[in-house]
Motif scaffolding. Structure first.
Motif, PDB file in Angstrom:
ATOM      1  N   PHE A  24       0.776  -1.095   0.086  1.00  0.00           N
ATOM      2  CA  PHE A  24      -0.091   0.083  -0.016  1.00  0.00           C
ATOM      3  C   PHE A  24       0.712   1.084   0.144  1.00  0.00           C
ATOM      4  N   ARG A  25       0.402   2.365  -0.516  1.00  0.00           N
ATOM      5  CA  ARG A  25       1.156   3.565  -0.833  1.00  0.00           C
ATOM      6  C   ARG A  25      -0.158   4.708  -0.380  1.00  0.00           C
ATOM      7  N   ILE A  26       0.395   5.711   0.430  1.00  0.00           N
ATOM      8  CA  ILE A  26      -0.544   6.711   0.628  1.00  0.00           C
ATOM      9  C   ILE A  26      -0.056   8.145   0.158  1.00  0.00           C
ATOM     10  N   GLY A  27      -0.455   8.795  -0.458  1.00  0.00           N
ATOM     11  CA  GLY A  27      -0.145  10.359  -0.970  1.00  0.00           C
ATOM     12  C   GLY A  27      -1.017  11.309  -0.573  1.00  0.00           C
ATOM     13  N   GLN A  28      -0.420  12.662  -0.481  1.00  0.00           N
ATOM     14  CA  GLN A  28      -1.077  13.448   0.090  1.00  0.00           C
ATOM     15  C   GLN A  28      -0.981  14.590  -0.839  1.00  0.00           C
ATOM     16  N   GLY A  29      -1.963  15.358  -1.039  1.00  0.00           N
ATOM     17  CA  GLY A  29      -1.904  16.923  -2.239  1.00  0.00           C
ATOM     18  C   GLY A  29      -2.525  17.878  -1.562  1.00  0.00           C
ATOM     19  N   ILE A  41      -5.872  16.181  -5.939  1.00  0.00           N
ATOM     20  CA  ILE A  41      -5.949  14.672  -5.967  1.00  0.00           C
ATOM     21  C   ILE A  41      -4.978  14.109  -6.916  1.00  0.00           C
ATOM     22  N   CYS A  42      -4.418  14.823  -7.959  1.00  0.00           N
ATOM     23  CA  CYS A  42      -3.655  14.601  -8.800  1.00  0.00           C
ATOM     24  C   CYS A  42      -2.226  14.381  -7.982  1.00  0.00           C
ATOM     25  N   ASP A  43      -1.921  15.487  -7.174  1.00  0.00           N
ATOM     26  CA  ASP A  43      -0.524  15.521  -6.356  1.00  0.00           C
ATOM     27  C   ASP A  43      -0.604  14.549  -5.433  1.00  0.00           C
ATOM     28  N   ALA A  44      -1.911  14.109  -4.857  1.00  0.00           N
ATOM     29  CA  ALA A  44      -1.835  12.905  -3.852  1.00  0.00           C
ATOM     30  C   ALA A  44      -1.286  11.644  -4.626  1.00  0.00           C
ATOM     31  N   LEU A  45      -2.036  11.295  -5.959  1.00  0.00           N
ATOM     32  CA  LEU A  45      -1.752  10.033  -6.532  1.00  0.00           C
ATOM     33  C   LEU A  45      -0.371  10.227  -6.983  1.00  0.00           C
ATOM     34  N   LEU A  46       0.442  11.159  -7.440  1.00  0.00           N
ATOM     35  CA  LEU A  46       1.674  11.139  -7.741  1.00  0.00           C
ATOM     36  C   LEU A  46       2.491  11.256  -6.827  1.00  0.00           C
ATOM     37  N   GLY A  47       2.413  11.820  -5.687  1.00  0.00           N
ATOM     38  CA  GLY A  47       3.119  11.713  -4.284  1.00  0.00           C
ATOM     39  C   GLY A  47       3.295  10.326  -3.811  1.00  0.00           C
ATOM     40  N   ALA A  48       1.905   9.806  -3.823  1.00  0.00           N
ATOM     41  CA  ALA A  48       2.057   8.192  -3.295  1.00  0.00           C
ATOM     42  C   ALA A  48       3.129   7.244  -3.774  1.00  0.00           C
ATOM     43  N   SER A 106      -2.576  11.378 -14.674  1.00  0.00           N
ATOM     44  CA  SER A 106      -1.988  11.306 -13.318  1.00  0.00           C
ATOM     45  C   SER A 106      -2.380   9.943 -13.043  1.00  0.00           C
ATOM     46  N   TYR A 107      -3.725   9.404 -13.336  1.00  0.00           N
ATOM     47  CA  TYR A 107      -4.023   7.912 -12.714  1.00  0.00           C
ATOM     48  C   TYR A 107      -3.474   6.972 -13.579  1.00  0.00           C
ATOM     49  N   GLN A 108      -3.180   7.166 -15.026  1.00  0.00           N
ATOM     50  CA  GLN A 108      -2.643   6.307 -16.074  1.00  0.00           C
ATOM     51  C   GLN A 108      -1.086   6.359 -15.256  1.00  0.00           C
ATOM     52  N   LEU A 109      -0.421   7.297 -14.979  1.00  0.00           N
ATOM     53  CA  LEU A 109       0.863   7.034 -14.377  1.00  0.00           C
ATOM     54  C   LEU A 109       0.888   6.235 -13.257  1.00  0.00           C
ATOM     55  N   VAL A 110       0.136   6.099 -12.346  1.00  0.00           N
ATOM     56  CA  VAL A 110      -0.396   5.356 -11.142  1.00  0.00           C
ATOM     57  C   VAL A 110      -0.645   4.034 -11.735  1.00  0.00           C
ATOM     58  N   GLN A 111      -1.290   3.838 -12.835  1.00  0.00           N
ATOM     59  CA  GLN A 111      -1.585   2.442 -13.374  1.00  0.00           C
ATOM     60  C   GLN A 111      -0.296   1.559 -13.956  1.00  0.00           C
ATOM     61  N   GLN A 112       0.460   2.803 -14.750  1.00  0.00           N
ATOM     62  CA  GLN A 112       1.677   2.164 -15.360  1.00  0.00           C
ATOM     63  C   GLN A 112       2.758   1.555 -14.224  1.00  0.00           C
ATOM     64  N   LYS A 113       2.635   2.086 -13.083  1.00  0.00           N
ATOM     65  CA  LYS A 113       3.379   1.493 -12.057  1.00  0.00           C
ATOM     66  C   LYS A 113       2.908   0.092 -11.324  1.00  0.00           C
ATOM     67  N   GLY A 114       1.490  -0.158 -11.731  1.00  0.00           N
ATOM     68  CA  GLY A 114       1.063  -1.460 -11.268  1.00  0.00           C
ATOM     69  C   GLY A 114       0.115  -1.358 -10.068  1.00  0.00           C
ATOM     70  N   ALA A 155      -7.779  23.000  -1.634  1.00  0.00           N
ATOM     71  CA  ALA A 155      -8.125  21.727  -1.308  1.00  0.00           C
ATOM     72  C   ALA A 155      -7.060  20.989  -0.794  1.00  0.00           C
ATOM     73  N   HIS A 156      -7.314  19.964  -0.223  1.00  0.00           N
ATOM     74  CA  HIS A 156      -6.333  18.875   0.271  1.00  0.00           C
ATOM     75  C   HIS A 156      -6.903  17.626   0.097  1.00  0.00           C
ATOM     76  N   ALA A 157      -6.020  16.685  -0.197  1.00  0.00           N
ATOM     77  CA  ALA A 157      -6.550  15.403  -0.611  1.00  0.00           C
ATOM     78  C   ALA A 157      -5.356  14.145  -0.119  1.00  0.00           C
ATOM     79  N   VAL A 158      -5.989  13.085   0.141  1.00  0.00           N
ATOM     80  CA  VAL A 158      -5.297  12.037   0.197  1.00  0.00           C
ATOM     81  C   VAL A 158      -5.765  10.926  -0.427  1.00  0.00           C
ATOM     82  N   ALA A 159      -4.775  10.095  -1.080  1.00  0.00           N
ATOM     83  CA  ALA A 159      -5.144   8.874  -1.703  1.00  0.00           C
ATOM     84  C   ALA A 159      -4.352   7.579  -1.226  1.00  0.00           C
ATOM     85  N   LEU A 160      -5.167   6.542  -1.124  1.00  0.00           N
ATOM     86  CA  LEU A 160      -4.612   5.359  -0.824  1.00  0.00           C
ATOM     87  C   LEU A 160      -4.566   4.278  -1.736  1.00  0.00           C
TER      88      LEU A 160
END
Length: 159
Positions: A3-8, A46-53, A82-90, A150-155
């Motif tokens: 699991f990875r968590i990111g904050q944006g 949300i983009c930054d949360a995804l990328l940061g994770a 941004s989400y495509q980059l997340v998916q490319q990392k599996g 806005a603040h966002a966290v992504a798991l």
């Protein structure tokens, strides 16, 4: 499982003559957010949360405001990329939790639509997207209605 968590976090000025886009939804208001893109503060956080994770940098690294390619771009496209980059990392999103900071307009009537937009882009259920809002009790730039944040966290979960 991994699991990875990111904050944006994101901020934009509010100005007359611009549309107000929050969470991929156009909201009627006398002011809109100022930015190189459509300035959707929630989607940018949300983009930054995804990328940061996944330690992939930030939204400005991937979509610089110095590039004409991103001038007035719909931030839903930035979230999708941004989400495509997340998916490319599996990885996949388990959930998103976000908070908006603004005095006006009240966003409660638009939250369901925002959740639907965000969930659809990432292929998750609306129950996996939480959007809340709070005011700054008239304090600071948000309280004076000069801007919003806005603040966002992504798991994320490794597939």
């Amino acid at each position: 499982m991994s699991f990875r968590i990111g904050q944006g976090i994101d901020f934009h000025q509010l100005v007359a003559g611009r549309d107000l886009w929050i969470g991929g939804v156009k909201i009627p208001h006398e002011k809109g957010a100022l930015g190189h893109s459509d300035a959707d503060v929630l989607l940018h956080a949300i983009c930054d949360a995804l990328l940061g994770a996944l330690a992939l940098g930030d939204i400005g690294t991937h979509f610089p405001d110095t590039s004409a390619d991103f001038k007035d771009i719909d931030s839903k496209i930035l979230l999708e990329r941004s989400y495509q980059l997340v998916q490319q990392k599996g990885y996949r999103v388990i959930n998103i939790d976000a908070t908006l900071l603004l005095e006006r307009p009240k966003i409660k009537p638009y939250v369901t639509a925002m959740r639907e937009v965000i969930a659809a882009i990432m292929g998750i259920g609306t129950e996996d997207v939480s959007i809340k809002a709070t005011t700054m009790e008239t304090m600071g730039f948000v309280g004076r209605q000069e801007g919003l944040s806005a603040h966002a966290v992504a798991l994320l979960e490794k597939l």
